[in-house]
Design an enzyme around this catalytic site. Structure first.
Site, short mmCIF file in Angstrom:
data_model
loop_
_atom_site.label_atom_id
_atom_site.label_comp_id
_atom_site.label_asym_id
_atom_site.label_seq_id
_atom_site.Cartn_x
_atom_site.Cartn_y
_atom_site.Cartn_z
CG ASP A 75 -1.66 1.37 1.30
OD1 ASP A 75 -2.45 1.67 0.38
OD2 ASP A 75 -1.38 2.14 2.24
NE ARG A 92 -4.66 5.01 -4.90
CZ ARG A 92 -5.21 5.02 -3.69
NH1 ARG A 92 -4.66 4.32 -2.71
NH2 ARG A 92 -6.30 5.72 -3.45
CB SER A 125 -5.47 2.38 0.43
OG SER A 125 -4.57 3.16 1.17
N1 URA Z 1 -6.06 7.25 3.03
C1 URA Z 1 -5.42 6.08 2.78
O1 URA Z 1 -4.84 5.48 3.67
N2 URA Z 1 -5.45 5.59 1.54
C2 URA Z 1 -6.09 6.21 0.52
O2 URA Z 1 -6.08 5.70 -0.58
C3 URA Z 1 -6.74 7.43 0.79
C4 URA Z 1 -6.71 7.92 2.06
#
Ligand code: URA
Ligand code: CA
Length: 441
Positions: free
Chosen positions: A161, A168, A183
């Site tokens: 992640d 991202r 995520s």
């Molecule tokens: N917070 C997160 O941890 N992940 C995301 O994709 C968006 C907000």
């Protein structure tokens, strides 16, 4: 299996199998897929979306990409809480001792602030001596002894992640509900709690500006929890104005002490009590949310939650005596009021702008490696619906020098809209989502 086929399949709108998702995430975590191919896949997901089964598979693949914390040595049902991010949102510092005092173990891994939202770890680091890095055995030991420990999220929690989120961020693929939901849930699942309570913020100061998007995100996360066997519930709360009054690290610790001491902003107190009551109910300690609310209110009134906060700080090496002596926290040199230039009712307080103003003062980070000043920030002195006289202080700025003072004063004045219409106070709790769906409040 070929990565190209996986990208093509998603580009053409088909659902991927669990095997394909596992292959992709494993390979990307181990640097076997270049960023440009991962970007193409993320954009395909952004445009084509994913089924709930794909989203749950992605969540588990990311959770399993690193260390899965084992809290089984700690007795009781562990309920973790996650907020999607707000301004003047000091809920963890208040909730954690309250819920721990009610007998529910609180094992939290928290993050640092970025952009206009603050982070619990930065706030805790403003407490002299407080350690946010503990070994796993120390974490478990403190948790068993005090029912409460909060540490920084280590790099080996859902590393897939971390890598994907950074990508991202620079490829316009953040705002996708399956990607956001997986995520958040991957990190919560890896952190080891039995049950998860989500505080999904809605409004112009939040990730989700519209109620329908917030409901969709909440439903997706609750559904993931169901599919992977971790009961999840979401509370939808307003971020149409900052929740508390303080924005800035040591200032927010002081505000948390105020609320735990039975003073402090009623809106912040109410949201904390609702979230905490849901945690007690999920842990089986309160038969329903109303009973949980009552139990936690009592723990504030009799100061038990406040003393739990001091006990927890001391256990993690910090100065627990800040609950009696606020001046042990970092203090700014200057305290400068911002005066209203108009008379009337407060119509709107732009939480994003207020968060940005505090960041300009040095309380927050524009980029990840930036150092911050734990003593600076601002305290709002009005809420939506309040009547304000011209030249009345509407905020107080806490700084160590005057470098950004003029700019920040303008930002604050622009963030607070004053007009003649007598507007209603903000509705704080908008609804809940659990396995039976969305309920408006
Ligand atoms: N917070 C997160 O941890 N992940 C995301 O994709 C968006 C907000
Ligand atoms: Ca102070």
């Amino acid at each position: 299996m070929r990565i190209l086929d996986i990208i093509t399949k998603k580009r053409d709108g088909f659902a991927l199998s669990e095997l394909e998702i596992n292959f992709l995430i494993h390979a990307y975590t181990h640097d076997e897929i270049p960023d440009y191919q991962m970007t193409a896949w993320l954009m395909a997901v952004f445009l084509r979306s994913m089924t709930i089964e794909e989203t749950a598979a992605l969540t588990m693949a990311m959770a399993l990409s690193g260390n899965m914390v084992d809290l089984s040595a700690v007795p009781g049902i562990k309920v973790d809480k996650h907020s999607t991010g707000g301004v003047a949102d000091t809920t963890t510092l208040i909730l954690a001792p309250m819920v721990a005092a009610a007998g529910v173990p609180v094992a939290k891994m928290s993050g640092r602030g970025l952009g206009f939202t603050g982070g619990t770890i930065d706030k805790l680091e403003s407490i002299p001596g407080f350690k946010t890095t503990l070994s796993q055995p120390e974490f478990i030991h403190i948790l068993k002894k005090h029912n409460l420990s909060v540490i920084g999220q280590s790099a080996d929690i859902a590393p897939a992640d971390g890598k994907m989120y950074a990508l991202r961020d620079v490829t316009a693929t953040v705002e996708s509900i399956p990607l956001i939901a997986s995520s958040i849930m991957s990190k919560k699942i890896a952190a080891g709690a039995d049950k998860i309570l989500l505080d999904v913020k809605v409004g112009h100061g939040a990730f989700m500006k519209k109620m329908e998007d917030a409901i969709k995100l909440a439903e997706t996360m609750v559904h993931i929890g169901q599919l992977v066997g971790r009961e999840t519930r979401a509370v939808l709360s307003s971020m149409d104005e900052p929740l508390g009054r303080a924005v800035g690290n040591s200032l927010e610790v002081e505000e948390a002490i105020d609320v735990l001491d039975g003073r402090g902003e009623p809106a912040l107190r109410h949201v904390c009590l609702i979230l905490g009551a849901n945690m007690l109910n999920m842990a089986g300690v309160a038969p329903d949310v109303t009973a949980g609310y009552e139990m936690l209110s009592n723990l504030i009134d009799n100061k038990v939650a406040l003393h739990k906060f001091a006990e927890f700080i001391t256990a993690q090496g910090g100065t627990g005596d800040i609950i009696n002596h606020r001046d042990l926290l970092p203090q700014s040199k200057l305290k400068i009021p911002v005066m209203s230039i108009a008379q009337g009712f407060v119509q709107k307080i732009d939480a994003g702008q207020i968060g940005y103003a505090a960041m300009r003062l040095g309380a927050g980070r524009e980029y990840k490696t930036q150092t911050i000043d734990l003593s600076v920030g601002l305290i709002l002195q009005c809420r939506i619906g309040d009547f304000i006289e011209k030249n009345q202080p509407i905020a107080m700025i806490y700084v160590n020098d005057k470098t950004h003072l003029a700019q920040v004063t303008t930002l604050i004045l622009n963030a607070i809209t004053i007009g003649s219409e007598n507007v209603a106070k903000t509705k704080l709790i908008l609804g809940t989502v659990d396995k039976s769906g969305f309920k408006a409040m």
